[in-house]
Design a protein around this motif. Structure first.
Motif, PDB file in Angstrom:
ATOM      1  N   ASP A  95       0.827  -1.207   0.000  1.00 32.05           N
ATOM      2  CA  ASP A  95       0.000   0.000   0.000  1.00 32.05           C
ATOM      3  C   ASP A  95       0.861   1.256   0.000  1.00 32.05           C
ATOM      4  O   ASP A  95       0.463   2.295  -0.562  1.00 32.05           O
ATOM      5  CB  ASP A  95      -0.928   0.012   1.217  1.00 32.05           C
ATOM      6  N   PHE A  96       2.012   1.184   0.622  1.00 30.53           N
ATOM      7  CA  PHE A  96       2.913   2.336   0.695  1.00 30.53           C
ATOM      8  C   PHE A  96       3.544   2.615  -0.665  1.00 30.53           C
ATOM      9  O   PHE A  96       3.705   3.779  -1.059  1.00 30.53           O
ATOM     10  CB  PHE A  96       3.971   2.101   1.764  1.00 30.53           C
ATOM     11  N   ILE A  97       3.894   1.554  -1.368  1.00 30.49           N
ATOM     12  CA  ILE A  97       4.431   1.728  -2.709  1.00 30.49           C
ATOM     13  C   ILE A  97       3.354   2.313  -3.627  1.00 30.49           C
ATOM     14  O   ILE A  97       3.607   3.247  -4.397  1.00 30.49           O
ATOM     15  CB  ILE A  97       4.927   0.375  -3.264  1.00 30.49           C
ATOM     16  N   GLN A  98       2.150   1.797  -3.522  1.00 31.09           N
ATOM     17  CA  GLN A  98       1.070   2.231  -4.403  1.00 31.09           C
ATOM     18  C   GLN A  98       0.688   3.693  -4.158  1.00 31.09           C
ATOM     19  O   GLN A  98       0.590   4.487  -5.104  1.00 31.09           O
ATOM     20  CB  GLN A  98      -0.159   1.333  -4.210  1.00 31.09           C
ATOM     21  N   THR A  99       0.464   4.050  -2.920  1.00 23.66           N
ATOM     22  CA  THR A  99       0.017   5.416  -2.629  1.00 23.66           C
ATOM     23  C   THR A  99       1.157   6.416  -2.689  1.00 23.66           C
ATOM     24  O   THR A  99       1.056   7.452  -3.366  1.00 23.66           O
ATOM     25  CB  THR A  99      -0.660   5.471  -1.251  1.00 23.66           C
ATOM     26  N   ASN A 100       2.238   6.135  -1.978  1.00 29.55           N
ATOM     27  CA  ASN A 100       3.288   7.138  -1.825  1.00 29.55           C
ATOM     28  C   ASN A 100       4.144   7.324  -3.066  1.00 29.55           C
ATOM     29  O   ASN A 100       4.628   8.433  -3.327  1.00 29.55           O
ATOM     30  CB  ASN A 100       4.170   6.783  -0.627  1.00 29.55           C
ATOM     31  N   ILE A 101       4.333   6.255  -3.844  1.00 25.17           N
ATOM     32  CA  ILE A 101       5.157   6.364  -5.045  1.00 25.17           C
ATOM     33  C   ILE A 101       4.286   6.481  -6.294  1.00 25.17           C
ATOM     34  O   ILE A 101       4.339   7.477  -7.014  1.00 25.17           O
ATOM     35  CB  ILE A 101       6.122   5.163  -5.158  1.00 25.17           C
ATOM     36  N   VAL A 102       3.463   5.456  -6.558  1.00 25.35           N
ATOM     37  CA  VAL A 102       2.621   5.490  -7.758  1.00 25.35           C
ATOM     38  C   VAL A 102       1.629   6.650  -7.679  1.00 25.35           C
ATOM     39  O   VAL A 102       1.398   7.363  -8.669  1.00 25.35           O
ATOM     40  CB  VAL A 102       1.890   4.147  -7.949  1.00 25.35           C
ATOM     41  N   GLY A 103       1.040   6.859  -6.495  1.00 23.33           N
ATOM     42  CA  GLY A 103       0.088   7.949  -6.344  1.00 23.33           C
ATOM     43  C   GLY A 103       0.731   9.304  -6.573  1.00 23.33           C
ATOM     44  O   GLY A 103       0.154  10.175  -7.239  1.00 23.33           O
ATOM     45  N   THR A 104       1.926   9.520  -6.021  1.00 24.94           N
ATOM     46  CA  THR A 104       2.612  10.798  -6.217  1.00 24.94           C
ATOM     47  C   THR A 104       2.979  10.998  -7.683  1.00 24.94           C
ATOM     48  O   THR A 104       2.817  12.096  -8.238  1.00 24.94           O
ATOM     49  CB  THR A 104       3.861  10.871  -5.329  1.00 24.94           C
ATOM     50  N   TYR A 105       3.463   9.941  -8.343  1.00 23.67           N
ATOM     51  CA  TYR A 105       3.749  10.026  -9.784  1.00 23.67           C
ATOM     52  C   TYR A 105       2.502  10.421 -10.563  1.00 23.67           C
ATOM     53  O   TYR A 105       2.539  11.319 -11.420  1.00 23.67           O
ATOM     54  CB  TYR A 105       4.288   8.691 -10.297  1.00 23.67           C
ATOM     55  N   THR A 106       1.387   9.759 -10.266  1.00 21.77           N
ATOM     56  CA  THR A 106       0.146  10.037 -10.988  1.00 21.77           C
ATOM     57  C   THR A 106      -0.302  11.476 -10.780  1.00 21.77           C
ATOM     58  O   THR A 106      -0.714  12.166 -11.727  1.00 21.77           O
ATOM     59  CB  THR A 106      -0.961   9.064 -10.525  1.00 21.77           C
ATOM     60  N   LEU A 107      -0.206  11.942  -9.556  1.00 19.18           N
ATOM     61  CA  LEU A 107      -0.602  13.316  -9.257  1.00 19.18           C
ATOM     62  C   LEU A 107       0.341  14.315  -9.922  1.00 19.18           C
ATOM     63  O   LEU A 107      -0.098  15.357 -10.435  1.00 19.18           O
ATOM     64  CB  LEU A 107      -0.626  13.519  -7.742  1.00 19.18           C
ATOM     65  N   LEU A 108       1.631  14.019  -9.926  1.00 20.86           N
ATOM     66  CA  LEU A 108       2.598  14.893 -10.594  1.00 20.86           C
ATOM     67  C   LEU A 108       2.285  15.033 -12.078  1.00 20.86           C
ATOM     68  O   LEU A 108       2.336  16.138 -12.641  1.00 20.86           O
ATOM     69  CB  LEU A 108       4.015  14.349 -10.421  1.00 20.86           C
ATOM     70  N   GLU A 109       1.968  13.921 -12.714  1.00 23.86           N
ATOM     71  CA  GLU A 109       1.657  13.965 -14.141  1.00 23.86           C
ATOM     72  C   GLU A 109       0.380  14.768 -14.400  1.00 23.86           C
ATOM     73  O   GLU A 109       0.315  15.572 -15.343  1.00 23.86           O
ATOM     74  CB  GLU A 109       1.522  12.554 -14.701  1.00 23.86           C
ATOM     75  N   ALA A 110      -0.624  14.570 -13.571  1.00 27.50           N
ATOM     76  CA  ALA A 110      -1.858  15.338 -13.732  1.00 27.50           C
ATOM     77  C   ALA A 110      -1.584  16.824 -13.519  1.00 27.50           C
ATOM     78  O   ALA A 110      -2.090  17.680 -14.269  1.00 27.50           O
ATOM     79  CB  ALA A 110      -2.917  14.841 -12.753  1.00 27.50           C
ATOM     80  N   ALA A 111      -0.771  17.142 -12.518  1.00 29.24           N
ATOM     81  CA  ALA A 111      -0.429  18.540 -12.239  1.00 29.24           C
ATOM     82  C   ALA A 111       0.383  19.144 -13.382  1.00 29.24           C
ATOM     83  O   ALA A 111       0.174  20.315 -13.758  1.00 29.24           O
ATOM     84  CB  ALA A 111       0.342  18.634 -10.929  1.00 29.24           C
TER      85      ALA A 111
END
Length: 371
Positions: A95-111
């Protein structure tokens, strides 16, 4: 301005949302997945404001993030959404890999795509919004590992040496944010904070766990010998620092935020016991009698300490609360908000009955303590 807060139903995010609504004229878009640690009851005092809007969404959902940005057109993003409990990261790192890494990447790309669309617009308003846009990534001092000597401090240039799956995932997200700044020019700012405490703190963490266990006459589990040292930061001080950095920090910079309060875990527990003893003494004995030492956590860092001179020098921020005043306020808050605590303990804040045991079995059994 309009600020999009990810993880705004969490402990620190909730403090940021309440501070923005109660103390400023800014608008808030709170984006939260509402995992176990997300609690909308913590935002009851501001939820009716016409400057507050809540969206339930996962930061790892690219389509949802793009839609929210296009719909709400924020001036700033304050990214606090994260899995944050060290013990949980040891029990289940995925869950930490998914939210903290993948989630941050996804949000960065959207931003990035949102910011680029503003820059490419013919509208003067959009171009102005692009100029003031900033992605503020909120991180932790745990990315630095621990300190070997009693006079050492974490600075903004301290090399990363994470010890747990949690801190490694946060270090990874920090690196992603800096890479998006360096490669794509996305305007970012980062903050790394010390251990937070205060109102609305989820009961798996050290301070609320000790308060609630003590009041119930249950053991107060302390890892190892309790000599691990942390710098304790009152959450409302942290919220004001984060807002200051989001609005006034220098693009591309990192700011360490600390409370100037180095204490051992055992000293923290002693302080809580003494405050409770003075306010609600037990029928017999002392709350300190409930302290129970349990086997230490794997890879447990010994000492964290923040050098927060940069944010003081450049932005004029210093904490308002001392350890003594902040701890007293925290104990008093938990004593006067028993219904909020009960709703968390029995799971009713999520519309279900989980029980504290169901939230995390080690909380009651062996002491699931924070870093």
């Amino acid at each position: 301005m309009k600020l999009m807060i990810t993880g705004g139903a969490g402990f620190i995010g909730g403090a940021v949302v309440r501070t923005l609504i109660n103390e400023t004229d800014h608008q808030v878009v709170n984006v939260d997945k509402l995992t176990y640690a997300g609690n909308l009851e913590s935002l009851a005092e501001v939820s009716a404001s016409d400057r507050y809007h809540f969206v339930q969404a996962d930061i790892a959902d690219a389509e949802a993030m793009a839609h929210i940005l296009a719909q709400h057109q924020p001036d700033k993003i304050m990214h606090l959404a994260a899995e944050s409990h060290v013990d949980r990261s040891i029990d289940g790192p995925a869950d930490f890999i998914q939210t903290n890494i993948v989630g941050t990447y996804t949000l960065l790309e959207a931003a990035r795509h949102y910011w680029q669309s503003l820059n490419q617009s013919a509208s003067p308003e959009a171009l102005q919004k692009a100029q003031q846009f900033r992605f503020h990534h909120v991180s932790t001092d745990e990315v630095y590992g621990d300190l070997a000597h009693t006079d050492d401090l974490f600075t903004e240039s301290t090399p990363y040496a994470p010890s747990s799956p949690y801190s490694a995932s946060k270090a990874s997200s920090d690196h992603l944010v800096r890479a998006w700044y360096r490669t794509f020019g996305l305007p970012v700012v980062l903050t790394n904070c010390s251990n937070n405490y205060g109102p609305y703190h989820f009961p798996e963490k050290l301070i609320p766990l000790m308060i609630l266990n003590a009041l119930s006459g249950k053991p107060l589990p302390v890892y190892g010998d309790g000599q691990q040292i942390r710098d304790w930061l009152y959450v409302e001080d942290h919220a004001r620092a984060l807002i200051k950095v989001s609005l006034d920090g220098h693009t591309g910079d990192t700011y360490n935020i600390g409370g100037h309060n180095e204490k051992t875990n055992l000293d923290v527990v002693y302080t809580l016991c003494d405050l409770l003893q003075a306010r609600v003494p037990p029928a017999s004995g002392h709350y300190r009698d409930l302290i129970t030492f349990v086997p230490d956590r794997p890879g447990h860092d010994l000492r964290y300490a923040i050098d927060a001179r940069k944010i003081q020098r450049e932005l004029g921020w210093t904490p308002s609360e001392t350890f003594e005043t902040g701890m007293a306020k925290t104990v008093d808050w938990f004593l006067t908000h028993t219904q909020w605590c009960q709703n968390v303990l029995d799971g009713s804040y999520r519309g279900e009955r989980l029980g504290l045991q169901g939230l995390h079995s080690a909380v009651q059994d062996s002491g699931a303590l924070p870093s």
